[in-house]
Design an enzyme around this catalytic site. Structure first.
Site, PDB file in Angstrom:
ATOM      1  N   LYS A   1       0.899  -1.073   0.163  1.00  0.00           N
ATOM      2  CA  LYS A   1       0.299  -0.032  -0.009  1.00  0.00           C
ATOM      3  C   LYS A   1       1.021   1.306  -0.029  1.00  0.00           C
ATOM      4  CE  LYS A   1      -3.881   2.006   3.044  1.00  0.00           C
ATOM      5  NZ  LYS A   1      -4.004   2.928   1.553  1.00  0.00           N
TER       6      LYS A   1
ATOM      7  N   LEU B   1      -5.229   7.255  -0.133  1.00  0.00           N
ATOM      8  CA  LEU B   1      -3.950   6.746   0.407  1.00  0.00           C
ATOM      9  C   LEU B   1      -3.537   6.903   1.914  1.00  0.00           C
ATOM     10  CD1 LEU B   1      -1.811   8.110  -2.657  1.00  0.00           C
ATOM     11  CD2 LEU B   1      -2.446   5.840  -2.121  1.00  0.00           C
TER      12      LEU B   1
ATOM     13  N   CYS C   1      -2.647   8.839  -8.430  1.00  0.00           N
ATOM     14  CA  CYS C   1      -3.799   8.558  -7.450  1.00  0.00           C
ATOM     15  C   CYS C   1      -4.865   9.508  -7.830  1.00  0.00           C
ATOM     16  CB  CYS C   1      -3.387   8.422  -6.070  1.00  0.00           C
ATOM     17  SG  CYS C   1      -4.879   8.233  -5.181  1.00  0.00           S
TER      18      CYS C   1
ATOM     19  N   LYS D   1       3.927   4.828 -12.054  1.00  0.00           N
ATOM     20  CA  LYS D   1       2.679   4.327 -12.058  1.00  0.00           C
ATOM     21  C   LYS D   1       1.837   5.433 -12.678  1.00  0.00           C
ATOM     22  CE  LYS D   1      -0.992   1.810  -9.774  1.00  0.00           C
ATOM     23  NZ  LYS D   1      -1.452   1.292  -8.610  1.00  0.00           N
TER      24      LYS D   1
ATOM     25  N   GLY E   1     -11.253  -2.800 -11.619  1.00  0.00           N
ATOM     26  CA  GLY E   1     -12.077  -3.960 -11.477  1.00  0.00           C
ATOM     27  C   GLY E   1     -12.211  -4.310 -13.104  1.00  0.00           C
TER      28      GLY E   1
END
Length: 300
Positions: free
Chosen positions: A45, A73, A129, A163, A215
């Site tokens: 995480k 976060l 994020c 990322k 998902g």
């Protein structure tokens, strides 16, 4: 015996299946359900220099084919991770990937320096994020993305993969900027910005109003972006976004990913990572593939 090991940013993984940040904690809870030694790596995480409280509730909502999250976060800081969680992870024969987060480039540099002298296999620089003010701006502008990458790489004691957010017009441009900044790899995609409304209360369901959609609903978007980035850069890709089965993972590898990260699937099935790994092996047996690397980028 099938060859499953891959090299991600110069780090040898025993197989191409790792966990996605924010969906597996630091592995402690899942260790009661699966053998962590079988994973190629564990991406923990997100950790920041200072403790973060995260966003107000509600922070998670189910959607068709996925979920929305606006956790923000939340974490107790890099120091707390190093003291309290890293010793547990080191008990296992799997690579440790630390997700670094911050609101500014200065924050990202500070958390990188927190790990000076700490033995980590890989860093995943989170500039994407959607639930934290600041980082989406860094991750949506090539100049800022390159600046952040260069600053972190200069201070990191292990390879840095960056990322990326899908919430951009041209993700290949962002990836190329990160490569120019010294990234050893690219990680994509982070969640897609979305929202949900509580029609009874007549207001957004999430306390943050918007959150990240993850998902299987986002898999076609993720797959397309991995393909585009693979054609644009010369560094390896950690692909993710809606991977639920071994077949899904194979698609990402064929599109150019060196390894894959499993995220939301862990919430539905705690054994998802191992089921996906076994699914990859089954496919290789059925297709008489001896080395997983034979499949990488086969459609490019």
């Amino acid at each position: 015996m099938k060859k499953l090991n891959v090299s991600l940013a110069g780090v040898n993984l025993k197989n191409p299946v790792v966990t996605a940040s924010g969906t597996f904690g630091s592995g402690m809870e899942y260790s009661q359900l699966i053998d962590l030694n079988r994973l190629g790596g564990i991406t923990v995480k997100g950790v920041s220099h200072e403790p973060w409280d995260g966003n107000p509730p509600h922070r998670v909502a189910e959607t068709y084919g996925g979920m929305l999250n606006a956790i923000g976060l939340q974490n107790p800081s890099a120091k707390a991770f190093i003291d309290d969680e890293l010793p547990f992870l080191r008990k296992y024969d799997t690579k440790i990937i630390v997700n670094l987060c911050g609101r500014t480039v200065e924050d990202l540099v500070a958390v990188t320096e927190d790990f000076s002298g700490v033995d980590i296999d890989l860093y995943e620089l989170n500039i994407s994020c959607p639930n934290v003010a600041g980082t989406p701006i860094i991750g949506t502008d090539p100049t800022e993305a390159k600046k952040a990458t260069k600053a972190v790489v200069a201070r990191a004691n292990a390879p840095v993969i960056v990322k990326l957010t899908p919430n951009v017009t041209n993700i290949a441009d962002i990836a190329k900027a990160c490569e120019e900044g010294g990234a050893a790899g690219i990680s994509l995609i982070n969640s897609v910005l979305g929202m949900k409304i509580d029609i009874r209360k007549k207001k957004p369901l999430l306390g943050n109003i918007m959150g990240g959609l993850s998902g299987p609903a986002i898999k076609p978007i993720a797959l397309r972006m991995v393909y585009q980035v693979a054609k644009a850069v010369n560094i390896p890709i950690l692909g993710m976004g809606g991977i639920m089965t071994g077949e899904d993972a194979i698609e990402f590898i064929m599109a150019g990913a060196t390894a894959v990260a499993v995220g939301t699937a862990n919430f539905v099935n705690p054994r998802a990572t191992l089921d996906i790994l076994e699914g990859i092996e089954t496919f290789m047996n059925e297709e008489n593939i001896t080395d997983i690397n034979q499949l990488r980028g086969i459609i490019l």
